[in-house]
Motif scaffolding. Structure first.
Motif, mmCIF file in Angstrom:
data_model
loop_
_atom_site.group_PDB
_atom_site.id
_atom_site.type_symbol
_atom_site.label_atom_id
_atom_site.label_comp_id
_atom_site.label_asym_id
_atom_site.label_seq_id
_atom_site.Cartn_x
_atom_site.Cartn_y
_atom_site.Cartn_z
ATOM 1 N N GLU A 122 -3.871 -5.329 -2.077
ATOM 2 C CA GLU A 122 -3.015 -4.353 -1.617
ATOM 3 C C GLU A 122 -2.215 -5.029 -0.330
ATOM 4 O OE1 GLU A 122 -5.519 -1.122 0.051
ATOM 5 O OE2 GLU A 122 -5.726 -0.412 -2.000
ATOM 6 N N TYR A 123 -2.580 -5.817 0.350
ATOM 7 C CA TYR A 123 -1.845 -6.526 1.577
ATOM 8 C C TYR A 123 -0.793 -7.141 0.567
ATOM 9 C CZ TYR A 123 -0.446 -9.074 5.230
ATOM 10 O OH TYR A 123 0.352 -9.821 6.580
ATOM 11 N N GLN A 150 6.645 -6.883 -2.037
ATOM 12 C CA GLN A 150 7.737 -6.023 -2.254
ATOM 13 C C GLN A 150 8.979 -6.071 -1.496
ATOM 14 O OE1 GLN A 150 6.014 -1.959 -1.511
ATOM 15 N NE2 GLN A 150 4.780 -1.825 -3.581
ATOM 16 N N LYS A 183 0.348 -7.179 -2.350
ATOM 17 C CA LYS A 183 1.395 -6.565 -2.836
ATOM 18 C C LYS A 183 2.515 -5.918 -2.070
ATOM 19 C CE LYS A 183 1.956 -2.699 -6.244
ATOM 20 N NZ LYS A 183 0.929 -1.435 -7.225
ATOM 21 N N SER A 184 1.820 -5.574 -0.950
ATOM 22 C CA SER A 184 2.886 -4.753 0.195
ATOM 23 C C SER A 184 3.692 -6.039 0.771
ATOM 24 C CB SER A 184 2.088 -4.087 1.241
ATOM 25 O OG SER A 184 1.626 -5.055 2.235
ATOM 26 N N GLN A 185 3.311 -7.102 0.889
ATOM 27 C CA GLN A 185 4.338 -8.225 1.437
ATOM 28 C C GLN A 185 5.437 -8.849 0.304
ATOM 29 O OE1 GLN A 185 4.220 -9.131 4.596
ATOM 30 N NE2 GLN A 185 2.727 -7.276 4.533
#
Length: 79
Positions: free
Chosen positions: A69-70, A76, A72-74
């Motif tokens: 999740e981390y 985007q 993926k958030s970075q």
């Protein structure tokens, strides 16, 4: 791109849930290693071993999910 270890280190220092999950995983590992020192396990100990392994795996899976999740958030793009 950050490695999983680098992300885990970042999460360790910034995310209390990740830190608690990791500490719990380590405690379960120590319990399991203590239990496995016995050459033969009673049915109750065998059941405990399976429960610890299951819980430990669940925590490891959740930590891996937090790392994904981390990452993926970075990745985007920001607007």
């Amino acid at each position: 791109m950050l490695t999983d270890d680098q992300i885990a280190e970042h999460l360790r220092s910034t995310n209390a849930d990740f830190r608690e999950m990791e500490e719990s995983h380590h405690r379960l590992d120590e319990e399991l290693q203590t239990l496995l020192k016995n050459h033969t396990l009673t049915p109750q100990e065998e059941s405990m071993k399976k429960q610890i392994q299951k819980e430990k795996l669940g925590k490891k899976d959740r930590m891996a999910e937090m790392i994904r999740e981390y990452r993926k958030s970075q990745e985007q793009p920001t607007s």
